[in-house]
Write an enzyme that holds these catalytic residues in place. Structure first.
Site, PDB file in Angstrom:
ATOM      1  N   ASP A  13       0.767  -1.463   0.045  1.00  0.00           N
ATOM      2  CA  ASP A  13      -0.158  -0.016   0.075  1.00  0.00           C
ATOM      3  C   ASP A  13       0.655   1.480   0.140  1.00  0.00           C
ATOM      4  OD1 ASP A  13      -2.255  -1.454  -0.094  1.00  0.00           O
ATOM      5  OD2 ASP A  13      -2.324  -1.724   2.416  1.00  0.00           O
ATOM      6  N   LYS A  16       1.859   1.834  -5.034  1.00  0.00           N
ATOM      7  CA  LYS A  16       2.524   1.297  -6.249  1.00  0.00           C
ATOM      8  C   LYS A  16       1.426   1.798  -7.681  1.00  0.00           C
ATOM      9  CE  LYS A  16       2.502  -2.656  -4.574  1.00  0.00           C
ATOM     10  NZ  LYS A  16       2.117  -2.064  -2.931  1.00  0.00           N
ATOM     11  N   GLY A  40      -4.479  -4.269  -3.908  1.00  0.00           N
ATOM     12  CA  GLY A  40      -5.392  -3.186  -4.137  1.00  0.00           C
ATOM     13  C   GLY A  40      -4.831  -1.937  -4.317  1.00  0.00           C
ATOM     14  N   HIS A  41      -4.677  -1.621  -5.536  1.00  0.00           N
ATOM     15  CA  HIS A  41      -3.946  -0.469  -6.247  1.00  0.00           C
ATOM     16  C   HIS A  41      -4.687   0.710  -6.835  1.00  0.00           C
ATOM     17  CE1 HIS A  41      -0.372  -3.253  -7.175  1.00  0.00           C
ATOM     18  NE2 HIS A  41      -0.765  -3.296  -5.887  1.00  0.00           N
ATOM     19  N   GLN A 223       2.095  -6.139  -3.258  1.00  0.00           N
ATOM     20  CA  GLN A 223       2.458  -6.296  -1.843  1.00  0.00           C
ATOM     21  C   GLN A 223       3.627  -5.429  -1.624  1.00  0.00           C
ATOM     22  OE1 GLN A 223       1.239  -9.478  -3.529  1.00  0.00           O
ATOM     23  NE2 GLN A 223      -0.552  -8.554  -3.009  1.00  0.00           N
TER      24      GLN A 223
HETATM   25  P1  GDP Z   1      -0.636   0.233  -3.617  1.00  0.00           P
HETATM   26  O1  GDP Z   1      -1.244  -0.728  -2.994  1.00  0.00           O
HETATM   27  O2  GDP Z   1       0.646   0.496  -3.494  1.00  0.00           O
HETATM   28  O3  GDP Z   1      -0.977   0.847  -4.948  1.00  0.00           O
HETATM   29  O4  GDP Z   1      -1.308   1.496  -2.488  1.00  0.00           O
HETATM   30  P2  GDP Z   1      -2.822   1.714  -2.231  1.00  0.00           P
HETATM   31  O5  GDP Z   1      -3.634   2.371  -3.427  1.00  0.00           O
HETATM   32  O6  GDP Z   1      -3.566   0.608  -1.633  1.00  0.00           O
HETATM   33  O7  GDP Z   1      -2.678   2.628  -1.149  1.00  0.00           O
HETATM   34  C1  GDP Z   1      -2.289   3.979  -1.390  1.00  0.00           C
HETATM   35  C2  GDP Z   1      -3.243   4.944  -0.939  1.00  0.00           C
HETATM   36  O8  GDP Z   1      -2.602   6.361  -0.721  1.00  0.00           O
HETATM   37  C3  GDP Z   1      -4.345   5.283  -2.037  1.00  0.00           C
HETATM   38  O9  GDP Z   1      -5.537   5.725  -1.423  1.00  0.00           O
HETATM   39  C4  GDP Z   1      -3.734   6.380  -2.772  1.00  0.00           C
HETATM   40  O10 GDP Z   1      -4.734   6.974  -3.431  1.00  0.00           O
HETATM   41  C5  GDP Z   1      -3.135   7.426  -1.839  1.00  0.00           C
HETATM   42  N1  GDP Z   1      -1.750   8.183  -2.003  1.00  0.00           N
HETATM   43  C6  GDP Z   1      -0.930   7.816  -3.132  1.00  0.00           C
HETATM   44  N2  GDP Z   1       0.034   8.705  -3.208  1.00  0.00           N
HETATM   45  C7  GDP Z   1      -0.451   9.779  -2.201  1.00  0.00           C
HETATM   46  C8  GDP Z   1       0.267  10.918  -1.790  1.00  0.00           C
HETATM   47  O11 GDP Z   1       1.323  11.249  -2.253  1.00  0.00           O
HETATM   48  N3  GDP Z   1      -0.370  11.505  -0.838  1.00  0.00           N
HETATM   49  C9  GDP Z   1      -1.744  11.155  -0.448  1.00  0.00           C
HETATM   50  N4  GDP Z   1      -2.335  12.018   0.616  1.00  0.00           N
HETATM   51  N5  GDP Z   1      -2.189   9.928  -0.804  1.00  0.00           N
HETATM   52  C10 GDP Z   1      -1.673   9.171  -1.689  1.00  0.00           C
HETATM   53  P1  IMO Z   2      -0.930  -4.121  -2.243  1.00  0.00           P
HETATM   54  O1  IMO Z   2      -0.561  -4.558  -3.537  1.00  0.00           O
HETATM   55  C1  IMO Z   2      -0.939  -4.627   2.022  1.00  0.00           C
HETATM   56  C2  IMO Z   2      -0.957  -8.638   3.539  1.00  0.00           C
HETATM   57  C3  IMO Z   2      -2.222  -9.034   4.536  1.00  0.00           C
HETATM   58  C4  IMO Z   2      -1.544 -10.075   5.322  1.00  0.00           C
HETATM   59  C5  IMO Z   2      -0.455 -10.905   4.663  1.00  0.00           C
HETATM   60  C6  IMO Z   2      -1.069 -12.002   3.801  1.00  0.00           C
HETATM   61  O2  IMO Z   2      -2.058  -3.312  -2.409  1.00  0.00           O
HETATM   62  O3  IMO Z   2       0.262  -3.504  -1.611  1.00  0.00           O
HETATM   63  P2  IMO Z   2      -2.393 -12.925   1.958  1.00  0.00           P
HETATM   64  O4  IMO Z   2      -3.903 -12.727   1.762  1.00  0.00           O
HETATM   65  O5  IMO Z   2      -1.597 -12.173   0.892  1.00  0.00           O
HETATM   66  O6  IMO Z   2      -2.365 -14.240   2.176  1.00  0.00           O
HETATM   67  O7  IMO Z   2      -2.233 -12.205   3.379  1.00  0.00           O
HETATM   68  O8  IMO Z   2      -0.310  -9.850   3.562  1.00  0.00           O
HETATM   69  N1  IMO Z   2      -1.360  -8.394   2.321  1.00  0.00           N
HETATM   70  C7  IMO Z   2      -1.087  -6.961   2.086  1.00  0.00           C
HETATM   71  N2  IMO Z   2      -1.030  -5.754   2.665  1.00  0.00           N
HETATM   72  N3  IMO Z   2      -1.010  -4.118   0.796  1.00  0.00           N
HETATM   73  C8  IMO Z   2      -1.300  -5.556  -0.143  1.00  0.00           C
HETATM   74  O9  IMO Z   2      -1.126  -5.423  -1.381  1.00  0.00           O
HETATM   75  C9  IMO Z   2      -1.300  -6.990   0.645  1.00  0.00           C
HETATM   76  N4  IMO Z   2      -1.568  -8.072  -0.073  1.00  0.00           N
HETATM   77  C10 IMO Z   2      -1.564  -8.871   1.324  1.00  0.00           C
HETATM   78  O10 IMO Z   2      -2.894  -8.070   4.968  1.00  0.00           O
HETATM   79  O11 IMO Z   2      -0.992  -9.184   6.525  1.00  0.00           O
HETATM   80 MG    MG Z   3      -2.928  -1.599  -1.794  1.00  0.00          MG
END
Ligand code: GDP
Ligand code: IMO
Ligand code: MG
Length: 435
Positions: A13, A16, A40-41, A223
């Site tokens: 999270d 990416k 979840g991206h 991840q």
């Molecule tokens: P990923 O799994 O690595 O793609 O990241 P996620 O989408 O799960 O979580 C990142 C969250 O941070 C999302 O809600 C993005 O919209 C938000 N986000 C990304 N870059 C920034 C930033 O520079 N500032 C803020 N405030 N939010 C950001």
């Molecule tokens: P993105 O791509 C954050 C975590 C779960 C748990 C562990 C194992 O959005 O960054 P799993 O279901 O993979 O067997 O769970 O990994 N986990 C993540 N945490 N971002 C993710 O994906 C994750 N995918 C799995 O919360 O701790």
């Molecule tokens: Mg994510």
């Protein structure tokens, strides 16, 4: 920039999706190489939010080739749902290609994931319960069902039966579950196969063709490094390898095809699920970061645990991934906090000091962070677009990270919007975001 891997440098999270979307503008092919719909991206474009679980974050560019590599585990219900939703929102998905060799998450994998967690009780991993672990386990046991198996009813039936056979005992509580009825499963999965067939391709070959033509290929990790099955905080990890080396296996290219590795890190740290997190703030400050950063899981909606930036863990991630550049996201969230703290080493309660990430699980569980304090900055930085627009304390914070880690910070996030970024350094114009 022919082969660029994007990896999460922390516990997932990190942003990416947003960085992939930005870099994808200049790429010819974007490919996911591991994980599944545990990911979840998020991408926010013109105020519209997109959340991708399986489809690569390059899909918003019409016609761009976006591939799901052999290393990904696919829940076809989720993938077909994602395709439908995108179509419904007017997004062109004609560029989507899916590896025939990718393994499929079956209904029994999802049941077993949940059952496994319930059995562990207080020792649970906190998985996303999407069936990821059981699916990769079947792959390693050579009992997996692959996308190509959906094209032949006879083979599919045989393989599902063989995969379920050794799980009889574990699946007993679900004996009457209609989802696990062999006939139903075969029929349902044949339908998915039919719907996905136009997208099935030899994705490794697509990568080779692009790389050989000197086109740019983005390998989109899911991840994060510390969730790596081999190098993360085992057993509190995912069941794939989210590090850069895995891009070769999960996409089917060689190490020589990788030219750059971009690590994505938040300006602080978060983790969802259980497991060690030395810099965790289980206090008001942690709550403040969660609230300000909107730190709720993209996939499961669970609140993310929050803490200060951990440079011991980040240094480890830089080395493990041979990271060439860092993107620091969510710098805006730190505004108004003073001082800013960054963990530079761990201390064991018995006095030992750890400058390097410890391999021993019990040390990591008890490690206390030692912090360096840096002056904080104030004000809304969401409108800053150049390095010099940032308050000097924010620039110092970034310079401290870069010096400590020995790699340049190339991109800084100052808000969730696509345009809320600062490209750093001299090479910025080459990777400039679209206006
Ligand atoms: P990923 O799994 O690595 O793609 O990241 P996620 O989408 O799960 O979580 C990142 C969250 O941070 C999302 O809600 C993005 O919209 C938000 N986000 C990304 N870059 C920034 C930033 O520079 N500032 C803020 N405030 N939010 C950001
Ligand atoms: P993105 O791509 C954050 C975590 C779960 C748990 C562990 C194992 O959005 O960054 P799993 O279901 O993979 O067997 O769970 O990994 N986990 C993540 N945490 N971002 C993710 O994906 C994750 N995918 C799995 O919360 O701790
Ligand atoms: Mg994510």
């Amino acid at each position: 920039m022919p082969g660029i891997v994007i990896v999460g440098a922390q516990w997932g999270d990190e942003g990416k999706g947003k960085v992939t979307d930005l870099l994808a503008e200049q790429a010819d092919l974007v490919i996911r190489f591991q994980g599944g719909n545990n990911a979840g991206h998020t991408i926010i474009r013109d105020g519209e939010t997109f959340k991708f679980h399986l489809i690569p974050s390059g899909i918003l560019y019409p016609g761009k080739i976006c591939a799901v590599g052999n290393g990904v585990v696919i829940d076809p219900a989720v993938m077909t749902g994602e395709i439908e939703e995108l179509r419904h929102r007017g997004i062109d998905v004609s560029g989507l290609r899916v590896s025939a060799n990718a393994h499929l998450i079956m209904p029994y994998h999802v049941k077993l994931d949940t059952a496994g967690e319930l059995k562990l009780g207080s020792l649970e991993i906190g998985t996303t319960r999407r069936g990821i672990g059981p699916c990769y386990a079947d792959k390693a046991s050579r009992l997996g069902i692959r996308l190509q198996d959906l094209l032949d009813a006879k083979i599919l039936r045989k393989k599902i039966r063989a995969a379920m056979e050794p799980k009889q005992q574990m699946l007993r509580p679900f004996a009457k579950d209609p989802e696990l009825d062999l006939h139903t499963m075969v029929e349902t999965y044949l339908t998915y196969g039919h719907r996905l067939e136009p997208h099935i391709a030899d994705t490794a070959r697509l990568c080779w063709e692009a790389l050989d033509a000197d086109h740019t290929v983005l390998f989109e990790g899911a991840q994060g490094t510390l969730l790596d099955l081999d190098h993360g905080t085992y057993p509190f990890v995912t069941s794939s390898n989210p590090i850069s080396g895995a891009a070769t296996i999960g996409a089917g290219v060689g190490p020589g095809d990788i030219d750059e590795v971009w690590g994505i890190a938040k300006a602080y740290a978060t983790r969802v699920g259980a497991g060690p997190f030395p810099t965790e703030l289980a206090d008001d400050l942690g709550d403040l970061l969660r609230e300000r950063g909107g730190e709720m899981g993209t996939t499961t909606g669970r609140p993310r645990r929050c803490g200060w930036l951990d440079l011991v863990a980040l240094r480890y991630a830089v080395r493990l991934n041979t990271m060439t550049a860092l993107a620091v996201t969510k710098l805006d969230v730190l505004s108004g906090l003073d001082p800013l703290r960054v963990c530079v080493r761990y201390r064991h309660p018995e006095g030992a000091v750890f400058d390097e990430f410890p391999y021993h699980q019990s040390i990591l569980h008890t490690a206390e962070p030692e912090y360096e304090e840096l002056p904080g900055f104030e004000g809304d930085i969401g409108e800053c677009r150049r390095e010099q627009d940032l308050p000097s304390e924010a620039r110092n914070y970034l310079a401290f990270l870069s010096d400590h880690l020995g790699i340049p910070v190339r991109l800084v996030g100052v808000g969730p919007g696509r345009d809320q970024v600062i490209w750093m350094g001299e090479e910025a114009p080459r990777l400039r975001a679209a206006a």
